[in-house]
Design a protein around this motif. Structure first.
Motif, mmCIF file in Angstrom:
data_model
loop_
_atom_site.group_PDB
_atom_site.id
_atom_site.type_symbol
_atom_site.label_atom_id
_atom_site.label_comp_id
_atom_site.label_asym_id
_atom_site.label_seq_id
_atom_site.Cartn_x
_atom_site.Cartn_y
_atom_site.Cartn_z
ATOM 1 N N VAL A 197 0.830 -1.211 0.000
ATOM 2 C CA VAL A 197 0.000 0.000 0.000
ATOM 3 C C VAL A 197 0.863 1.260 0.000
ATOM 4 O O VAL A 197 0.613 2.208 -0.737
ATOM 5 C CB VAL A 197 -0.955 0.004 1.212
ATOM 6 C CG1 VAL A 197 -1.760 1.302 1.254
ATOM 7 C CG2 VAL A 197 -1.898 -1.190 1.150
ATOM 8 N N ILE A 198 1.911 1.267 0.816
ATOM 9 C CA ILE A 198 2.718 2.483 0.977
ATOM 10 C C ILE A 198 3.698 2.672 -0.176
ATOM 11 O O ILE A 198 3.925 3.805 -0.626
ATOM 12 C CB ILE A 198 3.476 2.419 2.319
ATOM 13 C CG1 ILE A 198 2.479 2.433 3.474
ATOM 14 C CG2 ILE A 198 4.465 3.582 2.443
ATOM 15 C CD1 ILE A 198 3.106 2.154 4.821
ATOM 16 N N ALA A 199 4.258 1.598 -0.655
ATOM 17 C CA ALA A 199 5.272 1.682 -1.719
ATOM 18 C C ALA A 199 4.964 0.661 -2.804
ATOM 19 O O ALA A 199 5.710 -0.314 -2.992
ATOM 20 C CB ALA A 199 6.655 1.451 -1.138
ATOM 21 N N PRO A 200 3.877 0.852 -3.536
ATOM 22 C CA PRO A 200 3.511 -0.125 -4.577
ATOM 23 C C PRO A 200 4.569 -0.184 -5.665
ATOM 24 O O PRO A 200 5.227 0.816 -5.982
ATOM 25 C CB PRO A 200 2.182 0.415 -5.106
ATOM 26 C CG PRO A 200 2.190 1.877 -4.782
ATOM 27 C CD PRO A 200 2.945 1.997 -3.496
ATOM 28 N N GLU A 201 4.736 -1.365 -6.227
ATOM 29 C CA GLU A 201 5.723 -1.523 -7.287
ATOM 30 C C GLU A 201 5.337 -0.723 -8.524
ATOM 31 O O GLU A 201 6.204 -0.206 -9.232
ATOM 32 C CB GLU A 201 5.888 -3.006 -7.609
ATOM 33 C CG GLU A 201 6.512 -3.786 -6.453
ATOM 34 C CD GLU A 201 6.697 -5.251 -6.797
ATOM 35 O OE1 GLU A 201 6.342 -5.645 -7.932
ATOM 36 O OE2 GLU A 201 7.189 -6.005 -5.938
ATOM 37 N N ASP A 202 4.034 -0.623 -8.778
ATOM 38 C CA ASP A 202 3.545 0.226 -9.863
ATOM 39 C C ASP A 202 3.359 1.627 -9.306
ATOM 40 O O ASP A 202 2.444 1.887 -8.515
ATOM 41 C CB ASP A 202 2.223 -0.313 -10.397
ATOM 42 C CG ASP A 202 1.667 0.542 -11.544
ATOM 43 O OD1 ASP A 202 2.351 1.505 -11.953
ATOM 44 O OD2 ASP A 202 0.561 0.237 -12.022
ATOM 45 N N ARG A 203 4.241 2.552 -9.683
ATOM 46 C CA ARG A 203 4.233 3.892 -9.108
ATOM 47 C C ARG A 203 3.219 4.819 -9.751
ATOM 48 O O ARG A 203 3.049 5.951 -9.293
ATOM 49 C CB ARG A 203 5.634 4.517 -9.225
ATOM 50 C CG ARG A 203 6.718 3.760 -8.495
ATOM 51 C CD ARG A 203 6.415 3.618 -7.015
ATOM 52 N NE ARG A 203 6.357 4.905 -6.330
ATOM 53 C CZ ARG A 203 5.970 5.073 -5.074
ATOM 54 N NH1 ARG A 203 5.554 4.033 -4.372
ATOM 55 N NH2 ARG A 203 5.976 6.267 -4.514
ATOM 56 N N SER A 204 2.526 4.384 -10.796
ATOM 57 C CA SER A 204 1.495 5.234 -11.393
ATOM 58 C C SER A 204 0.345 5.370 -10.406
ATOM 59 O O SER A 204 -0.192 4.387 -9.900
ATOM 60 C CB SER A 204 0.998 4.623 -12.701
ATOM 61 O OG SER A 204 0.433 3.350 -12.496
ATOM 62 N N GLY A 205 -0.024 6.590 -10.107
ATOM 63 C CA GLY A 205 -1.071 6.840 -9.135
ATOM 64 C C GLY A 205 -0.668 6.512 -7.711
ATOM 65 O O GLY A 205 -1.527 6.314 -6.841
ATOM 66 N N ALA A 206 0.640 6.421 -7.469
ATOM 67 C CA ALA A 206 1.128 6.060 -6.142
ATOM 68 C C ALA A 206 0.884 7.209 -5.157
ATOM 69 O O ALA A 206 0.803 8.379 -5.539
ATOM 70 C CB ALA A 206 2.619 5.745 -6.199
ATOM 71 N N PRO A 207 0.776 6.889 -3.887
ATOM 72 C CA PRO A 207 0.576 7.930 -2.870
ATOM 73 C C PRO A 207 1.837 8.757 -2.674
ATOM 74 O O PRO A 207 2.909 8.418 -3.189
ATOM 75 C CB PRO A 207 0.242 7.119 -1.625
ATOM 76 C CG PRO A 207 0.897 5.789 -1.843
ATOM 77 C CD PRO A 207 0.801 5.540 -3.319
ATOM 78 N N PRO A 208 1.746 9.846 -1.901
ATOM 79 C CA PRO A 208 2.930 10.683 -1.660
ATOM 80 C C PRO A 208 4.034 9.908 -0.939
ATOM 81 O O PRO A 208 3.765 8.951 -0.204
ATOM 82 C CB PRO A 208 2.386 11.797 -0.755
ATOM 83 C CG PRO A 208 0.903 11.773 -0.914
ATOM 84 C CD PRO A 208 0.535 10.369 -1.237
ATOM 85 N N HIS A 209 5.245 10.318 -1.161
ATOM 86 C CA HIS A 209 6.376 9.713 -0.441
ATOM 87 C C HIS A 209 6.358 10.242 0.988
ATOM 88 O O HIS A 209 6.407 11.451 1.224
ATOM 89 C CB HIS A 209 7.701 10.083 -1.095
ATOM 90 C CG HIS A 209 8.881 9.507 -0.378
ATOM 91 N ND1 HIS A 209 9.493 10.145 0.680
ATOM 92 C CD2 HIS A 209 9.560 8.342 -0.550
ATOM 93 C CE1 HIS A 209 10.493 9.413 1.122
ATOM 94 N NE2 HIS A 209 10.564 8.314 0.388
ATOM 95 N N PRO A 210 6.292 9.346 1.980
ATOM 96 C CA PRO A 210 6.243 9.823 3.364
ATOM 97 C C PRO A 210 7.632 10.038 3.947
ATOM 98 O O PRO A 210 8.559 9.267 3.693
ATOM 99 C CB PRO A 210 5.521 8.685 4.082
ATOM 100 C CG PRO A 210 5.902 7.455 3.305
ATOM 101 C CD PRO A 210 6.106 7.897 1.872
ATOM 102 N N ASP A 211 7.764 11.086 4.743
ATOM 103 C CA ASP A 211 8.997 11.305 5.479
ATOM 104 C C ASP A 211 9.064 10.396 6.707
ATOM 105 O O ASP A 211 10.145 10.067 7.190
ATOM 106 C CB ASP A 211 9.085 12.767 5.928
ATOM 107 C CG ASP A 211 8.933 13.721 4.758
ATOM 108 O OD1 ASP A 211 9.675 13.566 3.769
ATOM 109 O OD2 ASP A 211 8.045 14.599 4.824
ATOM 110 N N LEU A 212 7.886 10.004 7.189
ATOM 111 C CA LEU A 212 7.784 9.146 8.365
ATOM 112 C C LEU A 212 6.628 8.171 8.146
ATOM 113 O O LEU A 212 5.560 8.565 7.677
ATOM 114 C CB LEU A 212 7.529 9.986 9.619
ATOM 115 C CG LEU A 212 7.239 9.219 10.922
ATOM 116 C CD1 LEU A 212 8.470 8.428 11.362
ATOM 117 C CD2 LEU A 212 6.797 10.177 12.021
ATOM 118 N N ILE A 213 6.840 6.906 8.478
ATOM 119 C CA ILE A 213 5.792 5.884 8.426
ATOM 120 C C ILE A 213 5.550 5.397 9.846
ATOM 121 O O ILE A 213 6.490 4.981 10.538
ATOM 122 C CB ILE A 213 6.192 4.704 7.517
ATOM 123 C CG1 ILE A 213 6.452 5.202 6.090
ATOM 124 C CG2 ILE A 213 5.108 3.635 7.520
ATOM 125 C CD1 ILE A 213 7.098 4.144 5.194
#
Length: 377
Positions: free
Chosen positions: A92-108
């Motif tokens: 969910v956080i870092a899908p292999e398919d980056r199209s439409g991926a969520p924002p890159h988090p600074d903290l998880i």
């Protein structure tokens, strides 16, 4: 000496930080991941939701429920379940398919799946390895750890985040209609956070969903439709209310063994719709008794989508406004509140703020920063 972990949570141009909070609640149905954008630090932090993703637990659901029911499992099976739950977070956080991926988090910030909690011992299952193999972000888990080391129960954990997100000009109640119901009582915004109160109330979706499985053959009563179409049996409802109040009155946070499944036996003689209607009424009345006179009521959690439960709550506190979610700037919906709360608590922990409140959890003075941290190189 005051310390913090701010250097490991980058601040963007404009002073913002992005955190992703992950929650699998006691309903054991889905993983909710919420991205927030926050400005400010410590208790001056302000945050809003910028993205939300929900992923069904799928094949993990039944093994997790089995573990929560304390059914036997081998150590390797539990380890694999924790790993697979970590892999779901990574997907969910870092899908292999980056199209439409969520924002890159600074903290998880990861809560994990609570599989045991009785006020003295608590275990939130999660293996971070699949996640940290895929991200370069700082990761924190187990935010209850320090609280419990200082004689607290570690729960409820969300009241300080509720204060950050939802305080307003007048007192209000934040009601989480999750597997268990818990309530945060927020003072007016000009009062200090030390005036925040919070407690567990009793089983909610734990019972409603089990009743749907038992009487409807469905995982849950969609929109509370079966309950809305049934008749309430007042004498049975009154008995259920007494049972629910007894569970909520145990003087501690709720969890393992507090689900109240035995209460459903009284509904066996009723038609399915009547059983759900009677239970919904009882759950609402047991919750509402602690809300009277405490201001506006904000409903969150999966139960906020159960229209029968919501209608019953409104009827039980007729003199107070009752709303679903937040109509303010936070962007919190019934589904996103707990994940967003975890994100905020993670940022507060990074800023060196103790994330639990002594008046809520019973903890003593904390001598360590909250959480287990995995820091990038």
């Amino acid at each position: 000496m005051d310390r913090d972990l701010r250097p490991f949570v980058p601040v963007h141009e404009g002073g913002s930080r992005v955190a992703a909070g992950c929650m699998t609640g006691t309903s054991i149905d889905a993983l909710d991941v919420v991205w927030i954008e926050a400005t400010g630090f410590g208790l001056d932090l302000r945050a809003k939701v910028v993205d939300y993703r929900r992923r069904d637990l799928g094949p993990l659901r039944e093994p997790l429920r089995s573990l929560c029911r304390q059914e036997p499992a081998t150590a390797p099976a539990i380890a694999r379940l924790a790993r697979d739950l970590g892999a779901l977070h990574a997907d969910v956080i870092a899908p292999e398919d980056r199209s439409g991926a969520p924002p890159h988090p600074d903290l998880i910030v990861v809560h994990g799946q609570t599989v045991a909690h009785d006020g003295e011992a608590s275990w939130a299952l999660f293996d971070p390895r699949p996640l940290i193999a895929r991200v370069d972000s700082t990761v924190v888990t187990d935010l209850r750890l320090v609280d419990q080391a200082c004689d607290g129960e570690g729960a409820p954990i969300t009241p300080l985040a509720d204060w950050i997100f939802l305080r307003g000009p007048e007192p209000r109640c934040v009601v989480n209609l999750g597997g268990f119901c818990n309530v945060t009582f927020l003072p007016a915004e000009d009062e200090p956070h030390s005036h925040v109160e919070g407690r567990d109330v009793g089983p909610c979706n734990q019972l409603l969903d089990e009743a749907a499985r038992r009487f409807l053959g469905e995982p849950f009563d969609v929109d509370g439709a079966a309950a809305a179409g049934g008749q309430v049996h007042g004498d049975v409802a009154a008995s259920l209310v007494r049972g629910l109040i007894a569970i909520g009155g145990r003087g501690r946070s709720l969890g393992t063994g507090d689900e109240g499944f035995h209460l459903l036996d009284a509904l066996e003689v009723l038609p399915p719709g009547d059983a759900l209607a009677t239970l919904s009424t009882a759950v609402a009345l047991s919750i509402a008794r602690g809300l009277v006179g405490r201001g506006r009521v904000l409903l969150f959690g999966g139960g906020a989508r159960n229209l029968a439960l919501v209608d019953n709550l409104r009827g039980a506190v007729p003199d107070q406004p009752v709303q679903i979610g937040d109509d303010g700037a936070s962007g919190l919906t019934p589904e996103s509140r707990e994940g967003a709360a975890m994100a905020v608590l993670g940022l507060l922990a990074a800023d060196g703020v103790a994330v639990t409140l002594p008046a809520v959890t019973g903890r003593g003075e904390t001598l360590h920063l909250d959480g287990r941290w995995i820091l990038p190189r």
